[in-house]
Design a protein around this motif. Structure first.
Motif, PDB file in Angstrom:
ATOM      1  N   UNK A 188      37.317  -8.548 -83.121  1.00  0.00           N
ATOM      2  CA  UNK A 188      37.570  -9.734 -82.311  1.00  0.00           C
ATOM      3  C   UNK A 188      37.413  -9.450 -80.822  1.00  0.00           C
ATOM      4  N   UNK A 189      37.719  -8.216 -80.422  1.00  0.00           N
ATOM      5  CA  UNK A 189      37.684  -7.847 -79.008  1.00  0.00           C
ATOM      6  C   UNK A 189      36.809  -6.597 -78.849  1.00  0.00           C
ATOM      7  N   UNK A 190      35.491  -6.765 -78.687  1.00  0.00           N
ATOM      8  CA  UNK A 190      34.565  -5.621 -78.702  1.00  0.00           C
ATOM      9  C   UNK A 190      34.469  -4.842 -77.396  1.00  0.00           C
ATOM     10  N   UNK A 191      35.271  -5.153 -76.403  1.00  0.00           N
ATOM     11  CA  UNK A 191      35.124  -4.506 -75.101  1.00  0.00           C
ATOM     12  C   UNK A 191      35.292  -2.993 -75.168  1.00  0.00           C
ATOM     13  N   UNK A 192      36.213  -2.516 -76.003  1.00  0.00           N
ATOM     14  CA  UNK A 192      36.441  -1.069 -76.076  1.00  0.00           C
ATOM     15  C   UNK A 192      35.203  -0.339 -76.585  1.00  0.00           C
ATOM     16  N   UNK A 193      34.519  -0.931 -77.546  1.00  0.00           N
ATOM     17  CA  UNK A 193      33.287  -0.327 -78.053  1.00  0.00           C
ATOM     18  C   UNK A 193      32.209  -0.320 -76.969  1.00  0.00           C
ATOM     19  N   UNK A 194      32.163  -1.372 -76.157  1.00  0.00           N
ATOM     20  CA  UNK A 194      31.185  -1.423 -75.072  1.00  0.00           C
ATOM     21  C   UNK A 194      31.456  -0.328 -74.046  1.00  0.00           C
ATOM     22  N   UNK A 195      32.711  -0.048 -73.769  1.00  0.00           N
ATOM     23  CA  UNK A 195      33.045   1.028 -72.832  1.00  0.00           C
ATOM     24  C   UNK A 195      32.598   2.379 -73.377  1.00  0.00           C
ATOM     25  N   UNK A 196      32.797   2.598 -74.657  1.00  0.00           N
ATOM     26  CA  UNK A 196      32.344   3.862 -75.250  1.00  0.00           C
ATOM     27  C   UNK A 196      30.821   3.983 -75.176  1.00  0.00           C
TER      28      UNK A 196
END
Length: 387
Positions: A305-313
């Motif tokens: 639901x919240x993909x921001x953490x994957x984008x940071x990685x």
């Protein structure tokens, strides 16, 4: 470098949420304000200048600076104008400490200008390290500055690591409130409004960072920031959703012990610690009574639901200017969302698309600023010509 508590402080971003709270801490501690800067809020900066009597004030918006100059004509306070004026205020040698609280990449040049020999930099501008971590940390070392984090999570980790062997750290755990949409799936998130996103359940912050909290992009950027602050790779940084916002972050050591920093959700505490370190002094906040505290819960973030953490990685793995692309695209997308021009889920979608489309360059200041410009341009173009 022997560090003494702050005495003379410049506040960059004094009219924002962290800036106004910093001034409250300065008042409590009886510290001198040397320079204050803002964006375009001339009325508030006038009030602050009359209360704290700094040597100089600066507004990034030239029109607002002209208005402020008229307002302060009866005072000895110098009024500086434009981004150059903000950097001039940041570099004022009369301050032994600078609190960097300008939101977004606009705070990068002032942070670099503030790095003078032996100075304490209390950093609340995460984008400076996200986008230019190697550049900033190299300048900190070259100038023999003390870099102290102000974000509650990074302040917590900084406190947990005091006196510890860095080699004994297994991983860092950044806690997240989960924002106003914790537990919602993507279908429900499609319908949320800017007003709902700005209704944070715990913290009082500015609109951009509040939306970032709702998307978890704020936590994603904090992970990128932590890699530079604590020299820990992204693979050893994790996020735990902690709705009570009492545990501000944790450090897990290789012997199995976990050290956490707890306290009320009030930014005045990490601000004060950054100003008084290495000392601890009484604050105006009541002392916690832990026998009456609520139960503390932790949960993994919902990255579907919240993909921001994957984008940071992904940005970290790509390296170069990829984090600047991610940050610039997110800033542009958040602005569009707050203007009701795109949906909530489009924020991360636009950032992901920019990360894939905008080339990653080197690490110079010009490279970083060009990556930021290109990412913003990509978002604007995508909004006009959606695929």
């Amino acid at each position: 470098m022997t560090l003494q508590p702050a005495r003379r402080v410049s506040v960059l971003g004094a009219t924002g949420s962290v800036g106004t709270q910093t001034l409250a801490v300065l008042s409590h501690l009886g510290l001198t304000a040397v320079c204050l800067t803002g964006g375009r809020n001339s009325r508030l900066l006038e009030t602050q200048a009359r209360q704290f009597a700094p040597r100089a004030v600066a507004l990034a918006d030239p029109s607002a600076a002209r208005d402020l100059k008229v307002r302060l004509a009866d005072t000895p306070v110098a009024v500086l104008s434009g981004p150059e004026g903000v950097c001039e205020a940041a570099a004022c040698e009369a301050a032994d400490t600078v609190v960097a609280a300008i939101t977004g990449l606009a705070g990068l040049r002032p942070v670099l200008a503030a790095l003078l020999p032996g100075r304490r930099l209390a950093l609340a501008n995460k984008e400076a390290l996200v986008c230019a971590g190697a550049l900033v940390t190299a300048a900190v070392r070259a100038q023999d500055c003390a870099l102290l984090p102000v974000d509650s999570e990074h302040s917590a980790i900084f406190q947990c690591l005091r006196g510890e062997d860095p080699q004994a750290v297994e991983r860092l755990v950044l806690t997240a409130s989960g924002g106003p949409f914790f537990g919602m799936d993507r279908d429900a998130l499609r319908r949320v409004t800017p007003a709902q996103a700005l209704a944070h359940p715990t913290w009082r912050m500015g609109p951009k960072i509040t939306v970032d909290s709702a998307t978890l992009m704020n936590k994603a950027l904090e992970c990128l920031e932590a890699t530079h602050l604590f020299s820990v790779p992204m693979a050893r940084i994790e996020v735990a959703v902690h709705r009570q916002s009492v545990v501000h972050s944790m450090v897990v050591f290789r012997d199995g012990a976990t050290v956490a920093q707890l306290g009320p959700p009030d930014m005045r505490l990490p601000i004060q610690y950054a100003l008084t370190f290495p000392a601890r002094v009484p604050s105006p906040l009541p002392s916690p009574r832990w026998a009456d505290a609520p139960a503390l819960t932790f949960a993994p973030p919902d990255e579907a639901a919240f993909p921001a953490l994957a984008l940071a990685r992904e940005a970290d793995a790509r390296g170069g200017t990829a984090p600047a692309v991610l940050n610039g695209a997110n800033e542009a997308a958040v602005s569009l969302f707050l203007e009701n021009k795109i949906g909530f889920l489009d924020i991360a979608a636009y950032a992901e698309a920019a990360l894939a489309a905008v080339p990653s360059g080197g690490g110079s200041l010009d490279d970083i600023l060009e990556a930021d410009r290109a990412a913003r341009a990509f978002v604007r173009l995508r909004r006009k010509s959606p695929v």
